[in-house]
Design an enzyme around this catalytic site. Structure first.
Site, PDB file in Angstrom:
ATOM      1  N   THR A 146       0.822  -1.213   0.000  1.00  0.00           N
ATOM      2  CA  THR A 146       0.000   0.000   0.000  1.00  0.00           C
ATOM      3  C   THR A 146       0.856   1.262   0.000  1.00  0.00           C
ATOM      4  OG1 THR A 146      -1.508   1.261   1.417  1.00  0.00           O
ATOM      5  CG2 THR A 146      -0.090  -0.307   2.533  1.00  0.00           C
ATOM      6  N   ASP A 147       0.251   2.355  -0.470  1.00  0.00           N
ATOM      7  CA  ASP A 147       0.948   3.652  -0.416  1.00  0.00           C
ATOM      8  C   ASP A 147       1.039   4.183   1.017  1.00  0.00           C
ATOM      9  OD1 ASP A 147      -1.723   4.358  -0.031  1.00  0.00           O
ATOM     10  OD2 ASP A 147      -1.804   5.803  -1.686  1.00  0.00           O
ATOM     11  N   GLU A 148       0.253   3.581   1.937  1.00  0.00           N
ATOM     12  CA  GLU A 148       0.221   4.116   3.312  1.00  0.00           C
ATOM     13  C   GLU A 148       1.553   3.936   4.032  1.00  0.00           C
ATOM     14  OE1 GLU A 148      -3.221   3.480   5.684  1.00  0.00           O
ATOM     15  OE2 GLU A 148      -4.571   3.623   3.974  1.00  0.00           O
ATOM     16  N   TYR A 159      -1.888  -0.357  11.130  1.00  0.00           N
ATOM     17  CA  TYR A 159      -2.024  -1.050   9.835  1.00  0.00           C
ATOM     18  C   TYR A 159      -0.822  -0.772   8.938  1.00  0.00           C
ATOM     19  CZ  TYR A 159      -3.283  -1.556   4.915  1.00  0.00           C
ATOM     20  OH  TYR A 159      -3.244  -1.861   3.572  1.00  0.00           O
ATOM     21  N   LYS A 203       2.153  -3.259   7.431  1.00  0.00           N
ATOM     22  CA  LYS A 203       2.424  -3.455   5.991  1.00  0.00           C
ATOM     23  C   LYS A 203       3.884  -3.068   5.681  1.00  0.00           C
ATOM     24  CE  LYS A 203       0.044  -4.578   3.042  1.00  0.00           C
ATOM     25  NZ  LYS A 203      -0.367  -5.897   2.497  1.00  0.00           N
TER      26      LYS A 203
HETATM   27  P1  NAD Z   1      -9.707  -7.275   2.389  1.00  0.00           P
HETATM   28  O1  NAD Z   1      -9.685  -6.970   3.850  1.00  0.00           O
HETATM   29  O2  NAD Z   1     -10.932  -6.994   1.608  1.00  0.00           O
HETATM   30  O3  NAD Z   1      -9.338  -8.811   2.161  1.00  0.00           O
HETATM   31  C1  NAD Z   1      -8.327  -9.469   2.877  1.00  0.00           C
HETATM   32  C2  NAD Z   1      -8.482 -10.963   2.661  1.00  0.00           C
HETATM   33  O4  NAD Z   1      -7.426 -11.637   3.352  1.00  0.00           O
HETATM   34  C3  NAD Z   1      -9.796 -11.535   3.214  1.00  0.00           C
HETATM   35  O5  NAD Z   1     -10.403 -12.396   2.273  1.00  0.00           O
HETATM   36  C4  NAD Z   1      -9.378 -12.287   4.457  1.00  0.00           C
HETATM   37  O6  NAD Z   1     -10.219 -13.399   4.766  1.00  0.00           O
HETATM   38  C5  NAD Z   1      -7.975 -12.736   4.076  1.00  0.00           C
HETATM   39  N1  NAD Z   1      -7.122 -13.002   5.243  1.00  0.00           N
HETATM   40  C6  NAD Z   1      -6.958 -12.207   6.325  1.00  0.00           C
HETATM   41  N2  NAD Z   1      -6.114 -12.789   7.199  1.00  0.00           N
HETATM   42  C7  NAD Z   1      -5.725 -13.970   6.636  1.00  0.00           C
HETATM   43  C8  NAD Z   1      -4.848 -15.004   7.041  1.00  0.00           C
HETATM   44  N3  NAD Z   1      -4.200 -14.961   8.226  1.00  0.00           N
HETATM   45  N4  NAD Z   1      -4.663 -16.053   6.210  1.00  0.00           N
HETATM   46  C9  NAD Z   1      -5.325 -16.120   5.019  1.00  0.00           C
HETATM   47  N5  NAD Z   1      -6.182 -15.182   4.598  1.00  0.00           N
HETATM   48  C10 NAD Z   1      -6.385 -14.111   5.396  1.00  0.00           C
HETATM   49  O7  NAD Z   1      -8.455  -6.494   1.801  1.00  0.00           O
HETATM   50  P2  NAD Z   1      -8.274  -5.766   0.382  1.00  0.00           P
HETATM   51  O8  NAD Z   1      -8.782  -4.385   0.482  1.00  0.00           O
HETATM   52  O9  NAD Z   1      -8.744  -6.667  -0.684  1.00  0.00           O
HETATM   53  O10 NAD Z   1      -6.670  -5.681   0.334  1.00  0.00           O
HETATM   54  C11 NAD Z   1      -5.905  -6.749  -0.204  1.00  0.00           C
HETATM   55  C12 NAD Z   1      -4.427  -6.386  -0.129  1.00  0.00           C
HETATM   56  O11 NAD Z   1      -4.200  -5.191  -0.867  1.00  0.00           O
HETATM   57  C13 NAD Z   1      -3.938  -6.107   1.289  1.00  0.00           C
HETATM   58  O12 NAD Z   1      -2.651  -6.643   1.427  1.00  0.00           O
HETATM   59  C14 NAD Z   1      -3.916  -4.581   1.382  1.00  0.00           C
HETATM   60  O13 NAD Z   1      -2.939  -4.154   2.277  1.00  0.00           O
HETATM   61  C15 NAD Z   1      -3.563  -4.217  -0.056  1.00  0.00           C
HETATM   62  N6  NAD Z   1      -4.050  -2.908  -0.532  1.00  0.00           N
HETATM   63  C16 NAD Z   1      -5.362  -2.568  -0.394  1.00  0.00           C
HETATM   64  C17 NAD Z   1      -5.808  -1.351  -0.921  1.00  0.00           C
HETATM   65  C18 NAD Z   1      -7.256  -0.931  -0.830  1.00  0.00           C
HETATM   66  O14 NAD Z   1      -7.589   0.194  -1.201  1.00  0.00           O
HETATM   67  N7  NAD Z   1      -8.168  -1.778  -0.371  1.00  0.00           N
HETATM   68  C19 NAD Z   1      -4.905  -0.497  -1.572  1.00  0.00           C
HETATM   69  C20 NAD Z   1      -3.564  -0.886  -1.667  1.00  0.00           C
HETATM   70  C21 NAD Z   1      -3.145  -2.111  -1.158  1.00  0.00           C
HETATM   71  O1  DAU Z   2      -4.175   3.920   0.454  1.00  0.00           O
HETATM   72  C1  DAU Z   2      -4.394   2.550   0.385  1.00  0.00           C
HETATM   73  C2  DAU Z   2      -5.223   2.091   1.567  1.00  0.00           C
HETATM   74  O2  DAU Z   2      -6.560   2.530   1.317  1.00  0.00           O
HETATM   75  C3  DAU Z   2      -5.192   0.585   1.793  1.00  0.00           C
HETATM   76  O3  DAU Z   2      -3.886   0.209   2.134  1.00  0.00           O
HETATM   77  C4  DAU Z   2      -6.159   0.179   2.904  1.00  0.00           C
HETATM   78  O4  DAU Z   2      -6.197  -1.235   3.019  1.00  0.00           O
HETATM   79  C5  DAU Z   2      -7.545   0.687   2.544  1.00  0.00           C
HETATM   80  O5  DAU Z   2      -8.451   0.387   3.585  1.00  0.00           O
HETATM   81  C6  DAU Z   2      -7.512   2.192   2.302  1.00  0.00           C
HETATM   82  O6  DAU Z   2      -7.220   2.903   3.537  1.00  0.00           O
HETATM   83  P1  DAU Z   2      -7.953   4.272   3.915  1.00  0.00           P
HETATM   84  O7  DAU Z   2      -7.856   4.446   5.367  1.00  0.00           O
HETATM   85  O8  DAU Z   2      -7.483   5.391   3.046  1.00  0.00           O
HETATM   86  O9  DAU Z   2      -9.463   3.890   3.427  1.00  0.00           O
HETATM   87  P2  DAU Z   2     -10.875   4.149   4.119  1.00  0.00           P
HETATM   88  O10 DAU Z   2     -11.909   3.786   3.105  1.00  0.00           O
HETATM   89  O11 DAU Z   2     -10.976   3.557   5.475  1.00  0.00           O
HETATM   90  O12 DAU Z   2     -10.893   5.731   4.276  1.00  0.00           O
HETATM   91  C7  DAU Z   2     -10.728   6.597   3.162  1.00  0.00           C
HETATM   92  C8  DAU Z   2     -10.772   8.028   3.660  1.00  0.00           C
HETATM   93  O13 DAU Z   2     -12.124   8.307   4.097  1.00  0.00           O
HETATM   94  C9  DAU Z   2      -9.900   8.290   4.862  1.00  0.00           C
HETATM   95  O14 DAU Z   2      -9.361   9.606   4.767  1.00  0.00           O
HETATM   96  C10 DAU Z   2     -10.843   8.204   6.054  1.00  0.00           C
HETATM   97  C11 DAU Z   2     -12.165   8.676   5.476  1.00  0.00           C
HETATM   98  N1  DAU Z   2     -13.375   8.065   6.053  1.00  0.00           N
HETATM   99  C12 DAU Z   2     -13.439   6.702   6.107  1.00  0.00           C
HETATM  100  C13 DAU Z   2     -14.542   6.057   6.617  1.00  0.00           C
HETATM  101  C14 DAU Z   2     -14.617   4.549   6.704  1.00  0.00           C
HETATM  102  C15 DAU Z   2     -14.443   8.851   6.476  1.00  0.00           C
HETATM  103  O15 DAU Z   2     -14.400  10.099   6.400  1.00  0.00           O
HETATM  104  N2  DAU Z   2     -15.548   8.220   6.996  1.00  0.00           N
HETATM  105  C16 DAU Z   2     -15.633   6.849   7.103  1.00  0.00           C
HETATM  106  O16 DAU Z   2     -16.681   6.342   7.617  1.00  0.00           O
END
Ligand code: NAD
Ligand code: DAU
Length: 335
Positions: free
Chosen positions: A123-125, A149, A153
């Site tokens: 992730t970019d975080e 988190y 990562k």
């Molecule tokens: P998600 O939370 O929707 O899915 C995570 C999955 O991992 C789930 O299906 C869960 O059951 C599985 N999991 C959790 N713990 C586990 C374990 N111990 N063993 C096996 N499986 C397990 O997450 P996502 O949003 O799909 O993110 C997927 C990946 O991409 C993550 O590594 C996250 O850090 C990265 N990522 C997410 C975003 C985003 O915007 N969502 C952006 C950049 C990177």
């Molecule tokens: O940048 C990549 C990341 O994006 C991934 O690594 C994470 O797995 C993914 O969850 C996401 O993280 P964020 O914290 O940016 O996503 P989230 O949807 O939780 O929040 C997006 C923005 O919106 C953040 O600035 C917080 C704000 N927010 C979020 C929620 C859930 C609100 O204002 N209200 C809310 O209820």
């Protein structure tokens, strides 16, 4: 090619399973997922009987199972993680267990089975928080994670790179910005706001709503990972972004407009502790080296996403009435 996809029942992982089976009908996919609260086999209903697809329920921290599965695959694409920042603020232990120890277990299994090709989805975080005029993150940006988190990562990224330098494990890493699209768990901004509005509820905007994120349609993240596993240079990191920096307030107003609602649906709530101000990604490396760039613009992606949630009410209503309801109550009381 035989792919082991970890976390393939989650948001991005399940989109990736669909993407791979469609684009490469002769590839074999094993999806290993623990089915935590975020894993959902409903995401994979359409392909569950595909002869090239197999689901295994298990934990990435289970060394014996990881050795068995990795022995029989060519490439590992590692999505599995605890992914929600707010949950990591409430309780971070699972984040360390899965994101750090789980990734380490997978790396060991990859090394013990003839140094298997390993792509790590990050992730970019990990780069921290930008000021309004700072240049966007790129592959050379120093790590500065600020939530449990992102710290977990960042640890996993460091381990992955360490296995390349120390053991020659053929790794790549992608650091991607915020994804949105189908199968996004309704605790995150887009699906929470869209489904709340369908249910005529308010949307909880944190702080002043001026935090900035860069948004990428999930299918474009899948195509970036596809490019990296097929053409990426071993040992390299690629930053992946959507060219769509928006404040949360801008996003909220856009969703309200597209869903025929007005600002009376917004509830400004207490800010997330340590809330990162701004993320932005310079994706010129992957563009120049691998010819990847986002194909779905923000407006189009948002329309498609809203449509998907309108057409798949059973999917998210099921989730919102389950374990998630307890989590949400805890979050709400925390404000
Ligand atoms: P998600 O939370 O929707 O899915 C995570 C999955 O991992 C789930 O299906 C869960 O059951 C599985 N999991 C959790 N713990 C586990 C374990 N111990 N063993 C096996 N499986 C397990 O997450 P996502 O949003 O799909 O993110 C997927 C990946 O991409 C993550 O590594 C996250 O850090 C990265 N990522 C997410 C975003 C985003 O915007 N969502 C952006 C950049 C990177
Ligand atoms: O940048 C990549 C990341 O994006 C991934 O690594 C994470 O797995 C993914 O969850 C996401 O993280 P964020 O914290 O940016 O996503 P989230 O949807 O939780 O929040 C997006 C923005 O919106 C953040 O600035 C917080 C704000 N927010 C979020 C929620 C859930 C609100 O204002 N209200 C809310 O209820």
């Amino acid at each position: 090619m035989k792919l082991l996809i970890t976390g393939g029942a989650g948001f991005i992982g399940s989109n990736f399973v669909h993407y791979i089976l469609k684009k490469y009908p002769d590839y074999q996919v094993v999806n290993l997922d623990l089915l935590t609260y975020a894993g959902n086999l409903e995401n994979l209903k359409e392909i569950e009987n595909n002869p090239n697809y197999k689901f295994v329920k298990g934990d990435i921290a289970d060394a014996k199972l990881m050795n068995e599965l990795i022995a029989d695959c060519d490439v590992i694409v590692h999505f599995a993680a605890e992914s929600h920042v707010d949950r990591s603020i409430l309780a971070s232990e699972e984040f360390i267990r899965t994101n750090v120890i789980g990734t380490h277990t997978l790396l060991e299994a990859a090394r013990n089975n003839g140094n298997k090709r390993f792509h790590h989805v990050s992730t970019d975080e990990v780069f921290g928080s930008l000021g309004a005029t700072d240049p966007a993150f790129n592959e050379a940006t120093p790590y500065d994670p600020r939530s449990p988190y992102s710290a977990s990562k960042a640890s996993s990224d460091h381990l992955v790179r360490a296995y390349f330098h120390t053991y020659g494990l053929p790794i790549t890493i992608s650091n991607c910005s915020n994804n949105y699209g189908p199968y996004h768990f309704p605790e995150k901004l887009f699906p929470l706001f869209i489904t709340n509005l369908i249910e005529d509820k308010k949307v909880p905007l944190y702080g002043d709503g001026m935090n900035v994120r860069d948004w990428l349609y999930v299918e474009d993240h899948c195509s970036a990972i596809d490019a990296i596993i097929h053409k990426g240079r071993i040992g390299e990191t690629y930053c992946v972004g959507g060219n769509a920096e928006k404040t949360n307030k801008e996003i909220t107003y856009k969703i309200l407009e597209l869903m025929g609602k007005d600002e009376s649906s917004i509830e400004f709530v207490k800010d997330r502790p340590g809330h990162d101000k701004r993320y932005a990604i310079d994706f010129s490396k992957i563009k120049n080296e691998l010819g990847w760039e986002p194909s779905v613009n923000f407006e189009e992606g948002l329309q498609k996403t809203i449509e998907w949630y309108k057409n798949n009410e059973a999917w998210w209503k099921d989730i919102k009435s389950g374990e998630y309801a307890n989590y949400y109550e805890k979050q709400y009381n925390n404000r």
